[in-house]
Design an enzyme around this catalytic site. Structure first.
Site, PDB file in Angstrom:
ATOM      1  CG  ASN A  37      -0.634  -0.214   2.497  1.00 48.02           C
ATOM      2  OD1 ASN A  37      -0.229  -1.302   2.892  1.00 48.02           O
ATOM      3  ND2 ASN A  37      -0.734   0.840   3.313  1.00 48.02           N
ATOM      4  CG  ASP A  38      -0.146   4.220   2.830  1.00 46.60           C
ATOM      5  OD1 ASP A  38      -1.064   3.608   2.267  1.00 46.60           O
ATOM      6  OD2 ASP A  38      -0.309   4.886   3.878  1.00 46.60           O
ATOM      7  N   PRO A  39       3.016   4.517  -0.526  1.00 49.23           N
ATOM      8  CG  PRO A  39       2.936   6.359  -1.989  1.00 49.23           C
ATOM      9  CD  PRO A  39       2.073   5.319  -1.321  1.00 49.23           C
TER      10      PRO A  39
END
Length: 587
Positions: free
Chosen positions: A62-64
């Site tokens: 998920n999140d960068p």
């Protein structure tokens, strides 16, 4: 909506609630997903795995996190589950690249290991200190009974190693603990820090204010990057719910080069310098931003558009969340990363063994009018184009007509640039006021198959030979009531993208800020097997959508230009390239 589709849509929304930067743990997710209905074979067909969008060989992402450039290498960290294809067991994975396109996976950078992050290592950012040392700031969870969030730092063990393979967490963690008036379960995702003219570092932490009614970005400042003190008032807040993954950086109107997030860089731009404040809304699962003025002395940010917090601008009007920018000193540009989740069911992800991609890195800059940011795929992606391209020139698409773009061996992995010229705007439909600030609902009502006055016109991508499957990326022109100014809608309509019944296939749309004074508008679409990523009018409006065709896979995918309006549309030029597969983390 049928019962089956409703069930899958609800499951997808549940996954979004669980999977973002909110970091809620749902221990039995994979077990429950595995007991769902049989998985259609086409959804887990390995040929639907993207070819040139960033992803690891398997499992959930998920999140960068903390993208940066250091000693000749681009570094990219991201939230990763090393044990499965659904959200859980999150660590910070780490990859490096010379060109933002070919990636090499390294050892895990961060995982729960100290009291300050024993129960979770969540999202964060990277800052380069004055001596050139990079430092990571990230959110940790330090209590087992409640999602109590604190902010931590980590430093490279050996700063002379350009790959930064090992990271250490100093004993003085956590360095920021939420004060009693802050909801400690909604206090996360520190930004890149910037050095202000008073010699102090500042950064933002996403949170809520006024009992949770308002999203907020709190300012913390420090002289030594160790002891941090909160500014009493948020930098900015709005009645939107929790702000996750805030981002804050300077831009200059019409200046395509990026600015470093420091007082020196911002001051050198003069009066044209503005700031972008981005937040990821926990309630809506989209990224929003405003352009405004930052008053360092007052520690306040004010959007230039008074209605900016209500009628939000978005980086991307599709499947795009938890984005993060960084300043690239090698090419003096600002680069944007964003996460795109899957749109299938949990069982599909478990069966195929992977979930989540990152959008193609985008260069971002402020337009000449200073009203919005423009975005464009980084120039390096063009190295993947097979040469020469297939071209179409000066071709009129009559009402109700579609023309196949031939000459490519396959179009399931392609890059398409097309410029349209409209013959007339006289037949444009009047935009009903109820849709004036709701492009997505407008697209749902006026989709690709609904004939209009001027449009819909655009591309059918990932289309099957019999046209049973096709994903439409198109424009449609309206006129505002009581005004001659055109209102241009850009939409991705995947409602006919697959014959599989249990997929979440929402229409995505945004308005394009253009007056069409010369009747011209452009579109670029990156097609990558199960992702369609489009840029309208030179990057004014962007839409990423996930699709999973059952027929239009690999060599069976086709590409068309279509016009479902009542006025002629000319393709002045179309160029289409097949795209090579880069080195992607060992695959």
């Amino acid at each position: 909506m049928g019962a089956l589709v409703m069930r899958v849509a609800c499951a997808w929304l549940l996954l979004l609630q669980l999977a973002g930067a909110s970091h809620v743990v749902y221990k039995n997710l994979e077990m429950e997903a595995a007991t769902m209905a049989n998985v259609p074979p086409s959804i887990v067909d390995p040929r639907l795995r993207t070819g040139y969008h960033f992803q690891p060989p398997k499992n959930w992402i998920n999140d960068p996190n903390a993208p940066m450039y250091y000693n000749g290498w681009y570094h990219f960290f991201y939230q990763y589950n090393p044990k499965g294809a659904t959200w859980d067991n999150i660590v910070w994975a780490h990859s490096v690249s010379r060109d933002l396109i070919n990636w090499q996976a390294l050892e895990t950078a961060l995982e729960p290991s100290i009291p300050a992050d024993k129960y979770g290592c969540w999202s964060g950012s990277a800052t380069t200190l004055l001596d050139g040392t990079p430092v990571i700031m990230y959110t940790g969870v330090n209590r087992p009974d409640v999602n109590f969030e604190v902010q931590n730092v980590a430093y490279p063990r050996d700063a002379s190693d350009p790959l930064l393979r090992e990271w250490v967490k100093p004993d003085h963690n956590p360095i920021i603990v939420p004060e009693p008036d802050i909801n400690a379960t909604q206090f996360r995702d520190p930004t890149t820090a910037w050095l202000s003219s008073d010699g102090q570092w500042r950064l933002l932490v996403g949170s809520v204010a006024e009992g949770g009614a308002r999203g907020a970005a709190y300012v913390y400042r420090s002289r030594d990057f160790r002891r941090w003190r909160r500014v009493p008032r948020p930098l900015h807040s709005a009645a939107t719910g929790m702000w996750e993954c805030p981002d804050f950086y300077p831009v200059e109107a019409g200046f395509a080069a990026g600015l470093d997030a420091s007082a020196l860089a911002a001051a050198s731009g003069g009066p044209k310098v503005r700031h972008v404040l981005k937040n990821s809304l926990d309630l809506r699962r989209y990224d929003y931003y405003t352009v405004g003025t930052y008053d360092e002395e007052a520690e306040r940010y004010v959007p230039e558009d008074p209605a900016g917090d209500e009628h939000h601008l978005r980086y991307d009007y599709g499947n795009f969340y938890a984005s993060k920018t960084f300043y690239d000193p090698a090419k003096k540009r600002r680069i944007l990363w964003g996460w795109a989740n899957e749109s299938d069911a949990h069982a599909h992800d478990v069966a195929k063994g992977w979930a989540g991609i990152q959008a193609i890195p985008r260069k971002v800059w402020l337009d000449f009018g200073g009203k919005q940011v423009l975005q464009w795929p980084v120039e390096e992606v063009e190295a993947l184009r097979h040469q020469p391209p297939v071209t179409v020139k000066d071709t009129v698409i009559k009402p109700g007509q579609h023309v196949e773009v031939t000459g490519l061996q396959q179009t399931a992995q392609a890059d398409v640039e097309v410029s349209f010229v409209l013959s007339s705007l006289d037949g444009a439909e009047t935009l009903e006021p109820e849709f004036a600030h709701d492009a997505e609902r407008l697209c749902g009502v006026k989709g690709a198959d609904v004939q209009g006055g001027v449009g819909p016109f655009g591309l059918w991508v990932l289309a099957s030979a019999d046209m049973q499957e096709r994903t439409a990326v198109f424009f449609r022109v309206f006129k505002a009531a009581g005004s001659s100014r055109p209102v241009v809608l850009m939409c991705t309509d995947p409602t006919r993208s697959s014959l599989n019944p249990d997929l979440y296939l929402p229409t995505f749309a945004g308005f394009v800020d253009t007056e069409l004074s010369d009747g011209k508008i452009s579109l670029r679409t990156l097609i990558d097997r199960s992702v369609v990523e489009s840029f309208g009018a030179g990057g004014k409006t962007c839409i990423l959508s996930r699709v999973y065709p059952s027929l239009a896979i690999d060599m069976n995918a086709r590409l068309y230009v279509f016009n479902n309006g009542k006025a002629d549309v000319k393709v002045s030029r179309l160029s289409a390239w097949e795209m090579k597969k880069p080195l992607m983390n060992g695959v």
